[in-house]
Design a protein around this motif. Structure first.
Motif, PDB file in Angstrom:
ATOM      1  N   GLY A  80      -8.344 -32.296   1.507  1.00 51.90           N
ATOM      2  CA  GLY A  80      -9.743 -32.237   1.926  1.00 51.90           C
ATOM      3  C   GLY A  80     -10.129 -30.844   2.376  1.00 51.90           C
ATOM      4  O   GLY A  80      -9.310 -30.117   2.942  1.00 51.90           O
ATOM      5  N   THR A  81     -11.382 -30.468   2.103  1.00 53.71           N
ATOM      6  CA  THR A  81     -11.863 -29.131   2.442  1.00 53.71           C
ATOM      7  C   THR A  81     -13.287 -29.197   2.957  1.00 53.71           C
ATOM      8  O   THR A  81     -14.115 -29.967   2.457  1.00 53.71           O
ATOM      9  N   ASP A 116     -17.245 -31.369  -4.863  1.00 51.99           N
ATOM     10  CA  ASP A 116     -18.010 -32.319  -5.673  1.00 51.99           C
ATOM     11  C   ASP A 116     -17.779 -33.761  -5.239  1.00 51.99           C
ATOM     12  O   ASP A 116     -18.274 -34.692  -5.880  1.00 51.99           O
ATOM     13  N   LYS A 117     -17.039 -33.952  -4.158  1.00 52.64           N
ATOM     14  CA  LYS A 117     -16.790 -35.288  -3.626  1.00 52.64           C
ATOM     15  C   LYS A 117     -17.562 -35.485  -2.324  1.00 52.64           C
ATOM     16  O   LYS A 117     -18.226 -34.570  -1.823  1.00 52.64           O
ATOM     17  N   VAL A 118     -17.443 -36.689  -1.756  1.00 57.39           N
ATOM     18  CA  VAL A 118     -18.047 -36.990  -0.462  1.00 57.39           C
ATOM     19  C   VAL A 118     -17.031 -36.693   0.632  1.00 57.39           C
ATOM     20  O   VAL A 118     -15.866 -37.115   0.533  1.00 57.39           O
ATOM     21  N   LEU A 119     -17.464 -35.967   1.662  1.00 59.52           N
ATOM     22  CA  LEU A 119     -16.612 -35.804   2.831  1.00 59.52           C
ATOM     23  C   LEU A 119     -16.727 -37.107   3.625  1.00 59.52           C
ATOM     24  O   LEU A 119     -17.719 -37.354   4.308  1.00 59.52           O
ATOM     25  N   SER A 120     -15.715 -37.962   3.513  1.00 55.93           N
ATOM     26  CA  SER A 120     -15.785 -39.291   4.105  1.00 55.93           C
ATOM     27  C   SER A 120     -15.696 -39.230   5.624  1.00 55.93           C
ATOM     28  O   SER A 120     -16.541 -39.774   6.337  1.00 55.93           O
ATOM     29  N   SER A 139     -18.946 -36.982   9.323  1.00 59.36           N
ATOM     30  CA  SER A 139     -18.637 -38.100   8.431  1.00 59.36           C
ATOM     31  C   SER A 139     -19.705 -38.246   7.366  1.00 59.36           C
ATOM     32  O   SER A 139     -20.880 -37.936   7.586  1.00 59.36           O
ATOM     33  N   ASN A 140     -19.274 -38.719   6.204  1.00 59.30           N
ATOM     34  CA  ASN A 140     -20.165 -39.086   5.092  1.00 59.30           C
ATOM     35  C   ASN A 140     -21.181 -37.993   4.743  1.00 59.30           C
ATOM     36  O   ASN A 140     -22.389 -38.236   4.692  1.00 59.30           O
ATOM     37  N   ILE A 141     -20.652 -36.820   4.469  1.00 63.38           N
ATOM     38  CA  ILE A 141     -21.500 -35.722   4.009  1.00 63.38           C
ATOM     39  C   ILE A 141     -21.365 -35.631   2.490  1.00 63.38           C
ATOM     40  O   ILE A 141     -20.283 -35.370   1.965  1.00 63.38           O
ATOM     41  N   PRO A 142     -22.449 -35.864   1.770  1.00 63.18           N
ATOM     42  CA  PRO A 142     -22.379 -35.809   0.301  1.00 63.18           C
ATOM     43  C   PRO A 142     -22.011 -34.422  -0.210  1.00 63.18           C
ATOM     44  O   PRO A 142     -22.027 -33.429   0.533  1.00 63.18           O
ATOM     45  N   SER A 176     -17.318 -41.321  -4.031  1.00 63.96           N
ATOM     46  CA  SER A 176     -18.747 -41.627  -3.957  1.00 63.96           C
ATOM     47  C   SER A 176     -19.030 -42.527  -2.772  1.00 63.96           C
ATOM     48  O   SER A 176     -18.103 -43.056  -2.143  1.00 63.96           O
ATOM     49  N   LEU A 177     -20.300 -42.725  -2.480  1.00 66.31           N
ATOM     50  CA  LEU A 177     -20.731 -43.664  -1.457  1.00 66.31           C
ATOM     51  C   LEU A 177     -21.239 -44.929  -2.145  1.00 66.31           C
ATOM     52  O   LEU A 177     -22.030 -44.847  -3.093  1.00 66.31           O
ATOM     53  N   PRO A 178     -20.800 -46.115  -1.703  1.00 65.27           N
ATOM     54  CA  PRO A 178     -21.234 -47.351  -2.366  1.00 65.27           C
ATOM     55  C   PRO A 178     -22.718 -47.629  -2.142  1.00 65.27           C
ATOM     56  O   PRO A 178     -23.254 -47.371  -1.065  1.00 65.27           O
ATOM     57  N   MET A 179     -23.380 -48.139  -3.168  1.00 64.41           N
ATOM     58  CA  MET A 179     -24.805 -48.466  -3.080  1.00 64.41           C
ATOM     59  C   MET A 179     -25.079 -49.653  -4.011  1.00 64.41           C
ATOM     60  O   MET A 179     -25.249 -49.474  -5.218  1.00 64.41           O
ATOM     61  N   ILE A 180     -25.108 -50.862  -3.456  1.00 62.16           N
ATOM     62  CA  ILE A 180     -25.258 -52.069  -4.287  1.00 62.16           C
ATOM     63  C   ILE A 180     -26.743 -52.342  -4.553  1.00 62.16           C
ATOM     64  O   ILE A 180     -27.258 -53.433  -4.273  1.00 62.16           O
ATOM     65  N   GLU A 181     -27.409 -51.352  -5.119  1.00 64.79           N
ATOM     66  CA  GLU A 181     -28.843 -51.458  -5.358  1.00 64.79           C
ATOM     67  C   GLU A 181     -29.193 -52.488  -6.422  1.00 64.79           C
ATOM     68  O   GLU A 181     -30.350 -52.910  -6.538  1.00 64.79           O
TER      69      GLU A 181
END
Length: 262
Positions: A80-81, A116-120, A139-142, A176-181
């Motif tokens: 992680g970076t 290019d990933k999400v910082l969880s 947390s959760n920075i796109p 990615s971040l889940p989004m059950i749209e």
């Protein structure tokens, strides 16, 4: 008489079948038929650098001599970076502390996810003076977005910051971040999320996760808020209190469901 009774029974059976078919085609209560999307916010942060001078309550220290910025921080174990791109003092509400007190001239850091990933989630233990440390938990920075993060315990006055060293960081990334749209609609009115199951499937518990943001293309605080609708049934709508959500300065970043399997 028998013919009449048979016709009546057939008619009642037909009504039951038609009712079931109607429900299967869209059993959402009429009041919530409109709720087929997850509410968004066009003012939310996007990919790119933050505008330091526009971040509410933040004054970046451009004259510090004890660290060279941006500072790349890497967790070699978890690959992680992140980058610390600015430091300075912040005056305003504390999103990240144990209590939501008002801060004045408090130590804050602007972190960016350069990947290019999400910082969880991340845990950064910062030494800011000899023998003195504090921690930050973004947390959760796109991807390629930034957050202004505060000390997650007792605030540190920025005037007491004499150095900035980060040893053994923990940084966890996700794809990615889940989004059950495709399954739910989420609206916000009068302090509550309106969560509507658009399907004939029992979804279990539905979690809505959101972050606050500031002007200047940055999230405000490392924290990610979460509200949950429990045991959501087919076509059901639940109204859930969301005390930290603002129509002006919040954005839903994830909606996901969990089922308990026996």
């Amino acid at each position: 008489m028998k013919k009449f009774r048979f016709s009546t029974i057939l008619f009642l059976v037909l009504l039951v079948v038609l009712s079931a078919l109607f429900t299967g085609c869209g059993g959402v209560d009429e009041e919530y038929e409109y709720n087929d999307k997850i509410v968004t916010n066009e003012k939310a942060p996007v990919e790119g650098d933050a505008n330091l001078t526009a971040i509410s309550g933040f004054v970046a220290d451009e004259e510090h001599k004890f660290v060279e910025l941006p500072l790349t921080v890497t967790d070699e174990t978890n690959s992680g970076t992140l980058e610390i791109v600015a430091i300075g003092k912040y005056t305003g509400p504390n999103c990240d502390g144990v209590e939501k007190e008002e801060l004045k001239d408090a130590f804050a850091i602007l972190v960016k996810n350069p990947t290019d990933k999400v910082l969880s989630v991340a845990s950064l233990e910062i030494t800011y003076d000899k023998g003195k440390t504090c921690s930050f938990n973004p947390s959760n920075i796109p991807a390629k977005q930034s957050a202004l993060v505060f000390v997650n315990s007792d605030a540190v006055e920025y005037k007491n910051v004499k150095k900035l060293e980060c040893a053994d960081p923990f940084i966890l990334m996700s794809d990615s971040l889940p989004m059950i749209e495709d399954k739910v609609g989420v609206d916000f009115k009068d302090g509550q999320f309106i969560i509507t199951n658009r399907t004939d499937e029992a979804l279990g518990d539905v979690y809505v996760r959101y972050k606050n943001f500031s002007d200047g293309n940055a999230y405000l605080g490392g924290i990610t808020y979460s509200e949950v609708a429990l045991d959501v049934q087919p076509y059901e709508t639940q109204l859930i209190d969301a005390p930290d959500y603002s129509e002006t300065n919040s954005i839903i970043i994830a909606v996901e469901n969990f089922k308990i399997t026996e």
